[in-house]
Design a protein around this motif. Structure first.
Motif: not given
Ligand code: KIV
Length: 288
Positions: A67, A83-84, A107, A111-112, A122, A126
């Motif tokens: 990320d 973002t995801l 992640m 998202s988690y 999510n 991925l």
């Protein structure tokens, strides 16, 4: 006969060739096994097809679609805005460029953390939409149930403890964690929780080398360090940092292995000068 599974000799030959083609693929069990054999694990971030292909061909074990792309690709001040959907987009590009390396996708924030069901969906996206082979998420004791649930789905999880960038506001900046020995037990507890949750490896970021050594000795799963000293089972760095492509901030743990930023600038200046002088394109680069 059309469309049928080959039989006898041909079937065995086919399976052998297929196995042979896959034999060097880096898998999650292969990463775990490196801790047993003492072979160091190498990991770099990648966010696109070209870099993934180059790093894969160079022999890297793990490509992390980090990320950190929020900072080095999007120019954001932290990893929080990514973002995801953006992670899935970049993961797809990386997967197209690699043949052997294990692709792990981060992640992103939110998202988690909301609940375990969202985290499971999510993580699954991925893999299903991005093509990743594992996911990474930050935290220790607080996310153990989430790690457990994702692993139970058959999705391998890489943990991440110490200086976890999604918590920078809580830390008050990108600050080394565990500077005081009283903090060591909590960081060790986080790493043990990640292992107990079923993660196959854990990133140790921004902690004293001695603490990272103790964690590495205390865990069955491999540790992958970034700013955590040489005693970890492997090392990871952000590709833009080591190539001199990103100089907004330069942490002490980053070693510059090349000055690609300077090379790009030189090439661009050369191009500009030739176009302005009318010497590009020349005969060699023109059609008759
Ligand atoms: O996002 C990232 O790049 C990471 C690192 C461990 C390098 O999480």
């Amino acid at each position: 006969m059309g469309g049928e599974w080959p039989s006898g000799f041909f079937r065995e030959a086919f399976l052998f060739v297929e196995f042979d083609l896959m034999v060097d693929k880096i898998t999650v069990p292969a990463i775990r096994n490196k801790k047993r054999t003492g072979e160091k694990i190498t990991a770099l971030t990648a966010y696109d097809y070209c870099f993934a292909r180059i790093l894969d061909q160079a022999g890297i074990d793990i490509l992390l679609v980090g990320d950190s792309l929020a900072c080095v690709i999007q120019g954001q001040d932290s990893t929080l805005p990514v973002t995801l959907e953006e992670m899935i987009y970049h993961t797809r590009a990386v997967v197209r460029g690699r043949k052997q390396a294990l692709v792990v996708a981060d992640m992103p924030f939110l998202s988690y953390q909301v609940n375990v069901e969202e985290a499971k969906r999510n993580a699954g996206r991925l893999l299903q939409e991005g093509g990743a082979e594992a996911v990474k998420l930050e935290g220790g004791v607080g996310v153990v149930k989430t790690i457990e649930a994702i692993v139970k789905m058959g999705v391998p999880v890489m943990g991440h403890v110490g200086l976890t960038p999604q918590s920078i506001h809580q830390f008050g900046g990108y600050k080394i964690q565990g500077r005081e020995k009283e903090q060591w037990d909590a960081i060790m507890a986080d790493a043990l929780a990640v292992e107990a949750g079923g993660a196959f490896s854990v990133v140790l970021e921004g902690i004293p080398a001695e603490l990272a050594g103790e964690i590495t000795a205390g865990l069955q799963i491999p540790t992958i360090g970034i700013g955590a000293g040489v005693k970890c089972d492997g090392q990871i760095l952000v590709i833009h940092d080591i190539l001199g492509l990103f100089d907004k901030f330069a942490p002490k743990f980053v070693k510059r292995y090349a000055e690609i930023g300077t090379a790009v600038s030189e090439a661009a200046k050369h191009f500009i000068a030739e176009v302005q002088a009318g010497t590009f394109p020349d005969e060699e680069h023109s059609f008759r």
